[in-house]
Design a protein around this motif. Structure first.
Motif, PDB file in Angstrom:
ATOM      1  N   ASP A   1       0.817  -1.209   0.000  1.00  0.00           N
ATOM      2  CA  ASP A   1       0.000   0.000   0.000  1.00  0.00           C
ATOM      3  C   ASP A   1       0.853   1.261   0.000  1.00  0.00           C
ATOM      4  O   ASP A   1       0.435   2.305  -0.523  1.00  0.00           O
ATOM      5  CB  ASP A   1      -0.933   0.005   1.209  1.00  0.00           C
TER       6      ASP A   1
ATOM      7  N   ALA B   1      -5.024   3.261 -11.606  1.00  0.00           N
ATOM      8  CA  ALA B   1      -5.778   2.545 -10.577  1.00  0.00           C
ATOM      9  C   ALA B   1      -6.887   1.702 -11.205  1.00  0.00           C
ATOM     10  O   ALA B   1      -7.136   0.569 -10.791  1.00  0.00           O
ATOM     11  CB  ALA B   1      -6.364   3.543  -9.577  1.00  0.00           C
TER      12      ALA B   1
ATOM     13  N   ASP C   1      -5.083   0.817  -5.554  1.00  0.00           N
ATOM     14  CA  ASP C   1      -5.406   2.204  -5.214  1.00  0.00           C
ATOM     15  C   ASP C   1      -4.267   3.176  -5.484  1.00  0.00           C
ATOM     16  O   ASP C   1      -3.865   3.975  -4.619  1.00  0.00           O
ATOM     17  CB  ASP C   1      -5.822   2.291  -3.746  1.00  0.00           C
TER      18      ASP C   1
ATOM     19  N   SER D   1      -2.448   6.510  -6.761  1.00  0.00           N
ATOM     20  CA  SER D   1      -2.895   7.897  -6.739  1.00  0.00           C
ATOM     21  C   SER D   1      -1.720   8.804  -7.059  1.00  0.00           C
ATOM     22  O   SER D   1      -0.556   8.368  -7.047  1.00  0.00           O
ATOM     23  CB  SER D   1      -3.467   8.252  -5.360  1.00  0.00           C
TER      24      SER D   1
END
Length: 468
Positions: free
Chosen positions: A219, A250, A256, A258
């Motif tokens: 992450d 994404a 995820d 960004s």
């Protein structure tokens, strides 16, 4: 081999006639034909994802014509499918920024566009590798972004599932063996009773902790440098480019990703990759311990601990008939050491950035991708060819327990540490069991001994506090 002539800012250079790469790729092949390691294949897909997303973002802003964007998207889909892998021949040992690999991708897309539309290879029509394919981009933001994408995807798609499967297989064995009481050991010496299941619960728990660390490290790769261009300022981009491109990445990856808020940090250093590498090193350390424990518990089979029976996969010796070796454990421990060494290199490379850019990018991604691949492959083999086929030698485990001194610890609350110690030493000196020794010394009756020295009572907290 027939050649064609392509040009870049330094002038003309001959390129193999059928190659989709262009001048800058060819220069890299000429000046950096070092070693056998090619840029990791995972970077090809990741760069294609990135270029596709950039085309979508540039088309949305109106800077890139729709027909050009559609062509880039089509070709990136081909690259993502593995269709053009042979046209990415560059070595790891090149410029520390990875510029020539970025241009390799740009040139392949541009030349494939020429091929599709019937133009001459090298004509830069209908797509220019820099003006169109590389629009709003620099190697300084795209290469680290591609590294993050490749590392996150490989961790998510391959490493985490392989670790989950191995953890599940070990947890299954722990449940299967929860009833088998055995000798526990500290300092390689007999300690107190434990079940084989409890021992393996420890291994399963270590891997469960590693899963959480890996998910956190994955992450941490989601904020991307894309849109920072040369130094992090975003020069030559429009205000919405980074957000649009990262949103598309994404969507394509189902992760995820960004636009990173501090692109100066993301481009000047690649600390999230260093963190991932350290997490891989931690996993390697856990696997190293587990593999070494298992091969030690299985050593023998008759002159060692012999508590585990490992699968018989292949002959272990060219001279000793019938010998079987713990080869899966040996392979896993070797690759774990390689992963630990890779982490040293990644850490040094990550710390080696100077001023506004890190120039160790190809080195870092080479070592990280090797670690990810080795850990995935090693865990899959270890699970399939060792863990799932391992059995417990219950009869031998029971005999070891019966003849050990591990029950002496249970005597301490009743007769005190000093007398319990005398029981142990007297048993060793006279070849007695702990029970025989305690009775011979007159410290306990047989009934008292049997009540407190039950190994099954020593597998959890077993003392009743006095009433107030």
């Amino acid at each position: 081999m027939a050649n064609r002539t392509e040009t870049d800012g330094l002038g003309p250079i001959d390129v193999p006639q059928t190659a989709l790469w262009g001048a800058q790729t060819q220069r890299s092949l000429r000046y950096f034909s070092i070693g056998q390691e090619l840029i990791p294949r995972e970077m090809i897909e990741s760069y294609a994802i990135l270029k596709r997303a950039c085309a979508v973002a540039n088309a949305a802003s109106g800077r890139l014509a729709k027909e050009k964007a559609d062509l880039i998207i089509r070709i990136c889909d081909e690259i993502m499918s593995g269709m053009h892998d042979r046209h990415f021949p560059l070595h790891v040992w090149m410029t520390g920024s990875g510029t020539q690999f970025n241009m390799n991708v740009n040139e392949v897309i541009a030349n494939r566009a020429s091929q599709i539309t019937g133009q001459k290879l090298g004509s830069k029509k209908p797509l220019h590798p820099n003006d169109d394919v590389n629009m709003a981009q620099s190697t300084n933001d795209t290469f680290p972004s591609a590294m993050y994408i490749a590392s996150a995807l490989t961790t998510h798609r391959r490493l985490i599932p392989a670790l989950e499967r191995l953890q599940g297989a070990i947890a299954h064995k722990a449940a299967q063996w929860k009833h088998i009481v055995k000798v526990g050991r500290t300092h390689l010496q007999d300690a107190v009773p434990i079940t084989l299941g409890q021992e393996w619960e420890g291994y399963a728990g270590m891997l469960e902790d590693n899963l959480q660390r890996l998910e956190q490290a994955r992450d941490g790769l989601f904020p991307l440098a894309l849109g920072g261009t040369a130094l992090g300022t975003g020069v030559n981009t429009d205000p919405q480019f980074a957000t649009r491109a990262c949103k598309e990445i994404a969507r394509l990856t189902h992760l995820d990703f960004s636009s990173g808020t501090n692109k100066f940090a993301l481009q000047g250093a690649h600390d999230a990759l260093v963190h991932l590498s350290s997490t891989l090193r931690t996993l390697a350390g856990s696997l190293f311990k587990i593999a070494n424990d298992i091969r030690l518990l299985a050593c023998g089979p008759r002159a060692g601990l012999g508590e585990l029976n490992l699968p018989v996969n292949e002959p272990g010796s060219s001279i000793m008939p019938g010998k079987i070796n713990p080869t899966q454990a040996e392979a896993l421990t070797m690759l774990c050491l390689q992963v630990m060494g890779n982490d040293v290199v990644v850490g040094m490379g990550g710390a080696g950035g100077m001023l506004d850019m890190n120039a160790y990018k190809p080195l870092m991604i080479q070592n990280i991708m090797q670690s990810l691949t080795l850990l995935h492959d090693g865990m899959e083999n270890f699970r399939c060819f060792l863990i799932e086929g391992t059995t417990a030698n219950e009869e031998h485990i029971r005999k070891q327990l019966d003849h050990s001194l591990v029950l002496v610890t249970a005597l301490s609350p009743s007769i005190g540490y000093d007398k319990a110690s005398q029981v142990a030493h007297h048993a060793v000196e006279h070849g007695l069991s702990p029970r025989q020794s305690a009775l011979a010394l007159g410290f306990m009756t047989g009934e008292e001994y049997d009540r407190v020295a039950n190994p099954k009572l020593m597998l959890q907290p077993n003392i009743t506090p006095p009433k107030a």
